[in-house]
Each structure stands twice: as C-alpha cells, then as structure tokens.
Scaffold this motif. Sequence first.
Motif, PDB file in Angstrom:
ATOM      1  N   VAL A   5       1.319  -1.099   0.192  1.00  0.00           N
ATOM      2  CA  VAL A   5      -0.073   0.179  -0.081  1.00  0.00           C
ATOM      3  C   VAL A   5       1.153   0.869   0.726  1.00  0.00           C
ATOM      4  CG1 VAL A   5      -1.908  -1.426   1.104  1.00  0.00           C
ATOM      5  CG2 VAL A   5      -0.397  -0.176   3.058  1.00  0.00           C
ATOM      6  N   THR A   6       0.120   2.415  -0.291  1.00  0.00           N
ATOM      7  CA  THR A   6       0.723   3.403  -0.580  1.00  0.00           C
ATOM      8  C   THR A   6       0.829   4.451   0.584  1.00  0.00           C
ATOM      9  OG1 THR A   6       0.603   3.378  -2.513  1.00  0.00           O
ATOM     10  CG2 THR A   6       2.158   5.309  -2.026  1.00  0.00           C
ATOM     11  N   VAL A   7       1.336   5.032   1.073  1.00  0.00           N
ATOM     12  CA  VAL A   7       1.343   5.832   2.549  1.00  0.00           C
ATOM     13  C   VAL A   7       2.108   7.031   2.845  1.00  0.00           C
ATOM     14  CG1 VAL A   7       0.462   4.187   4.197  1.00  0.00           C
ATOM     15  CG2 VAL A   7       3.090   4.245   4.317  1.00  0.00           C
ATOM     16  N   PHE A  14       5.529   6.908   0.799  1.00  0.00           N
ATOM     17  CA  PHE A  14       6.294   4.976   0.853  1.00  0.00           C
ATOM     18  C   PHE A  14       5.372   4.432   0.253  1.00  0.00           C
ATOM     19  CE2 PHE A  14       8.378   7.130   4.387  1.00  0.00           C
ATOM     20  CZ  PHE A  14      10.065   7.578   4.225  1.00  0.00           C
ATOM     21  N   HIS A  15       6.007   3.184  -0.485  1.00  0.00           N
ATOM     22  CA  HIS A  15       5.854   1.602  -0.648  1.00  0.00           C
ATOM     23  C   HIS A  15       5.429   1.094   0.740  1.00  0.00           C
ATOM     24  CE1 HIS A  15       4.621   2.983  -4.416  1.00  0.00           C
ATOM     25  NE2 HIS A  15       5.487   3.569  -4.619  1.00  0.00           N
ATOM     26  N   ARG A  25       0.871   1.088  11.730  1.00  0.00           N
ATOM     27  CA  ARG A  25      -0.477   1.321  11.864  1.00  0.00           C
ATOM     28  C   ARG A  25      -1.764   0.985  13.273  1.00  0.00           C
ATOM     29  NH1 ARG A  25      -5.909   0.493  11.367  1.00  0.00           N
ATOM     30  NH2 ARG A  25      -5.212  -1.431  10.842  1.00  0.00           N
ATOM     31  N   LYS A  26      -1.404  -0.308  13.696  1.00  0.00           N
ATOM     32  CA  LYS A  26      -1.642  -0.688  15.104  1.00  0.00           C
ATOM     33  C   LYS A  26       0.185  -0.356  16.420  1.00  0.00           C
ATOM     34  CE  LYS A  26      -4.984  -3.300  14.247  1.00  0.00           C
ATOM     35  NZ  LYS A  26      -5.950  -2.226  14.613  1.00  0.00           N
ATOM     36  N   TYR A  27       0.491   0.198  16.097  1.00  0.00           N
ATOM     37  CA  TYR A  27       1.998   1.197  16.580  1.00  0.00           C
ATOM     38  C   TYR A  27       1.992   2.657  16.806  1.00  0.00           C
ATOM     39  CZ  TYR A  27       6.133   2.766  18.018  1.00  0.00           C
ATOM     40  OH  TYR A  27       7.232   3.237  18.526  1.00  0.00           O
ATOM     41  N   LEU A  28       1.739   3.007  15.740  1.00  0.00           N
ATOM     42  CA  LEU A  28       1.215   4.432  16.340  1.00  0.00           C
ATOM     43  C   LEU A  28      -0.342   4.991  16.858  1.00  0.00           C
ATOM     44  CD1 LEU A  28       2.006   6.247  12.502  1.00  0.00           C
ATOM     45  CD2 LEU A  28       3.147   6.545  14.780  1.00  0.00           C
TER      46      LEU A  28
END
Lengths: 578, 114
Positions: A5-7, A14-15, A25-28
């Motif tokens: 995914v592109t973020v 970033f890819h 995502r969970k970390y953040l």
Amino acid sequence: MNKTVTVNIGGMVFHIEEQAYDQLRKYLEAIRGYFTTSDGRDEIIQDIESRIAEMFSERIGTSRQVVTSADVEYMINTMGKPEQVAGADEEKEQAEHRTWNSTESRGYRKLYRDPDDKVIGGVCSGLSHYVGMDPIWLRLIFAGAFFIWGSGLLLYILLLIIIPKAKTTSEKLEMKGQAVNIDNIKRTIEEEVEDIKNRISGKPGARRGGRSAVANFFEAIGAIIVAAIKFFVGFIGVIMAIVLIAVLFALFMVLLGMTGVIGDASLPIFLTHSFLDAWQMNMMTLALALVVGIPALVLLYRIVRSIFKITSESKIFNYTCGVLWGLGIIIATFIGFQIAREFRVSDTNRVTIPIAQPTSDTIHLAMLNPYDDKDDVYYNGDWKIMSDGWSINSSEDTARIEEVELDVQRADGDKYELVRITTSRGPNRKEAELNARGVIYELQQMDNVLKFSRDYILPKDVHFRAQKIRLILKVPVGKSVFLGENTEDIIYDIKNTTNTWDNDMVGHTWTMTNRGLECANCNFETNSSKSNDDEVKVRVNGEDVNIKVNSDTINWDNKDVKIKIDGEGIIIDAKDKK
Amino acid sequence: MSNLENTQAQMRKGVLEFCILSIIGKGEVYPSDIIAKMKEAKLMVVEGTLYPLLTRLKNQGLLAYTWKESTSGPPRKYYKLTPIGEQFTTELHSTWQELVDAVNQTTSNNPNHE
C-alpha cells in the motif's frame, strides 16, 4: 510476493507491505492511545511520524522500493514500545498508568470466527476462544444438535452470518483476549511466521502447543472463572435467543402446515382450501413468513450481537432484511386486495327443497347434529367444531360453517314448502351466484320429522365467500309446526301473533292462522288483540318489559312494576316482591 | 535485576530533561541531533521517548522551534531555548552541581553502598 500500500508518512511517500502497514498503524494507534489532546497528542504523533519517515528513507536507500515488516520492526526497536515512548514523561506517570490499564481492559475478548483453525467457517473455534473451551467440544455439540431437527445446522449458519471473521492481526488478538499492544502483535506475527515455517518443514501444531505450555496454572484457573461469569451473564441472553429460535422454528412449521407440506393443522387447511387459491396461499405464506419472521430474525441478530459484543455492522444483512420485509408487506397487500375483490358483490341462489307432506297436521322440526355440550370447542365425531360458528373438518378438506337461519312463514297454498336461499359474495354477480350454489346443505326427513343441520358444508373446490343460508319453511293455514329441542340454534326472528321470542317458541306447537303463527297450548301474555305497532318488547336486566306508546299515554309493564304516564299524571303500581 | 533496571531508569529519567535542555542550549538543533547526542552519552535507550518530552517542554514555554528546509526530505523542526528556558536550564545546572556534590559526599562516606 506481497501486496503493498502507498502511505504518506510525515510528508514522504512510501510503498509499504500490507502486513508491515498493519503493524505500523497499530503501533501509531497504540502510541496515540497513551496521550490526550491536551498533551499535544497530534504534535507528538506528527514528530514521531517525521522521524519514522527519516528512518525508513535511510534504511531503504536507493536500492529498495518497499518498506517491509523487518523495517517496521527495526523502527519499533529504535523508537521504543508505546509504553516506553509514553513512559519517559515523569509527570505523566499517573495518567500513563491509567491509560495503560485502559489499554489492557480494551483487550477484552471479542467474538470472531477463527480462519486459522477452522473446519467449516471457524465458528466453533471462534466461540471456543471466547468461552475458553477446546473447540472439539463445541464442534461435537453442534454436530449433535444437527440431529435435533437440524437446529445445529440452522444455528451454525446463523452464527456464520452474524459473527465476523477475524481478518487483521488486532482482530485475532481481540478474539484470543489479548491486549492489542505491539508486544502481542509482534508475538502473534512471529508465531504465525513460525507456524508457516513449521508447516513448510512439516512440523505440525508447534504453535498451539507452545502457547498452552506457557500458560500458568493459576492464570488458567482465573481465566476459567472469568469465562464462567461471562458465560453466565450471556446465559440469560442465550436463553432469550433460544426462545426466539424456537418461535422462529414454530412459525416455520406452521407455515409448512399452512401450505399443506406437513401436518394437519385444521385452520390452515381451512384457509388453504376454502379461502384462497393455492398460489394465493403460497404467496400469503411467504408474505407472513417475511413480515413476522424478518423482525424476529433481526431481534435474534441483535441479541446475539449484544451477547458477544459484536460491534461490526453487517450492512448487507440489514439491507437484505429491510428489502425482504418490504417485499412481504407488498405481497400481503396485493393478496389482500385480491381477496377483497372476491367479496365485492353479493348475489343469492334460491331453490325449493322438495319435502314429503307430513301424514299429520303437524310437522316436527329437529336438529340433525345436536351439540353434546355448550363449551367453546366441541368434538362431534369426525367433525372438529370450533367456536364462533366455524367448524372445520381436517380429514376431508371440507369446512362446516354455522351460518344457517330458519324462518317459518305462511304458505300460499295448502302444502308445506321449504325454500333455501343461499347468499354469497363474489367479484361479480355470476361468480357470487356460483359460489352460493356450491355449498351443500344437509337435511333429513323421517315421516313427520324434519331434521336440519346447523351448518352447511363448504366443499374443497368452493371458496369461502361469506355464504349464508336462509331457510324458509312455509306452513299452510290451519297446519302446525313443532319446534323441537335445540332448534333455537337456527331459528331466527320467526314472526308470531304474541311476539314471542325465538327461544321461548321452542318446545311448543305453533299453528298457522291468517294473522300468523299462534301457540295453542302456550301461556304467553297475549297482546295480539291490541295489534299495536307502537308496542315494543325489550329485555331489561334479563326480564321482559312491555313498553306501549300511545298518542296520549305511555305504559311500562313488567311483572313487578307497572308505570302509566298520561295527561292526568304518573301512576306507578309496584307489586310485592316475594 | 529488574529492581536495578528500574532504579537506573528512574535515575536517567530525572536527568533526561536537564540533558535535553542543555543540548538545545548549545545551539539550534533538530530532534535527530538530540537523539544522536543522547545515544552517544547512553542516556536514551529508545528514540520515541524524546518527542513527548519536547512537546511538553515547548508547551511549558521553555522551548521554541522553527521550520527549516532540509536537503533530504521535508522541512525539519529546529529547537532552541526561550529566555525562560535559558533561566530554567541555568537553575537546573546549579541544582545538578549541588546534587553531584551531595551524591559524591554521601557515597564516599558510605563506601559499602552504591
């Protein structure tokens, strides 16, 4: 090969591999959970994101294009676990402690289907995670319940629809009742990787065994107690759900009975063969199933959801239910209009029933099928007789309906005559007349005795269209009629010279005169000499009262009190009561 | 073992804020510089710790930042001390000196204890 995914992290693109993205995502999210808006949460996250972006771009360099799980793990190691990130702030220690605890409690178990350990859809293994039971027992229960009219299968399919599948790592953790923190996510991912490695190298079940070996004995006891309490709380809900399932099941059976697939429920058969066409019946069955069944199903769905704290909403389920319910209403309305059309006009069929002239001057009227009792529901031989004038035969697919009236009138000639007038409704006069002709009326004559049936028979091929039968017995002047026992059930408003009530006429012989029927051996208070139309007879508190209204007087006559009102005043004459 | 770790962590935590303020006090820096220096001094185990601290100090009015373009990537936040921050750091510095003296004195008097 992995999906990416592109973020946008801290303003850089970033890819990132899907799994790595999930971790990140969970970390953040976990870090975010430790701070409040007043701490400057957004700013902290922004700064951290900037740093993450820097780290990733350093690690990727120019040779690679994709951020992998390894990069995310490296980043997490460098940045520190969420609790470490938050733990630095001394002043925040108290608050942090609270947040930590709430994160822990956020890790309560949620019901998901387990796609990693499934036989059909992972329902049993998901439930086993939830209640803390080995899935084999649940599987056995479900398999056993399959033989109880397939209810196990029904329940399984229902749960399969309702319970969402654990797709993401965090959902899998929630399913197993572990707090969603980076440690656990990492561990789960590592276990998964280990599991895949083992599967490739042919070592089975290492993952599951390792986990249970680690479990502390007392922790296990505690978990069992907690599970038991949860199970008990859910138990009430489960009972409600079971009741609802039973109701749904019963409804299902009744509907099957209605269509005649199984059983011999008398009312449905009556409806099937007497009220509606076969296809109308099927449509009505379907409509009823939808209109009643869908809300019951939705209610069941809500209960199950609330028991297992399922928060995800199945839009497809809701939408489908709404559409089906609406469809049910539309079908029911349509069929309703069709039936209403069938009752639009009324017509009659008039036939003279041939009867043999009695040898004497009196004809005796009697009932063909007297009741044994006067309860609401009667059983009379093969006939199951129901209240409200309905009686339905379930074995012969015919209905008996008590819509029969008998009147006695004066004959024009010197012979007894019996006329049957059948009224029915239909979409047009022709159809109505056909419907009227379709009913069968039973009558027996034995010498001087005429035996009437209290009801008519509606054959299988004739629809019920509010048919009514009116019988008129014509008695020649000078001849008599004896109203036998129980005939009060069918005689209706027979005119006589003494204005005697139908019920009082029974058991007496009435002779036809030029003025009407007269009772030769009766003791009624005769008002016939005063042939006055202004006189009415009413019942007050169960007693007969005669009220006579003349041009200048009003007479109120009861067996206890006489009241006369005229120009001279009011005279009240009360007799002594004994 | 874990008791020792805990005490060490508590000690580091106490001086962390002072060290960060001191680093910033030497001139405008951006977080990665601070981290590099802290890591060098083995004062910081993980980087993530820094950001909440910087935000809090900024909110307390001790720090201010400016955005500066960077040669690689997006603009960076450069931190410097505010006048209040400078005074705060000076006071911390004298407190630290007193603390070092006190610790030296107490530990040398009781050599059996760490």
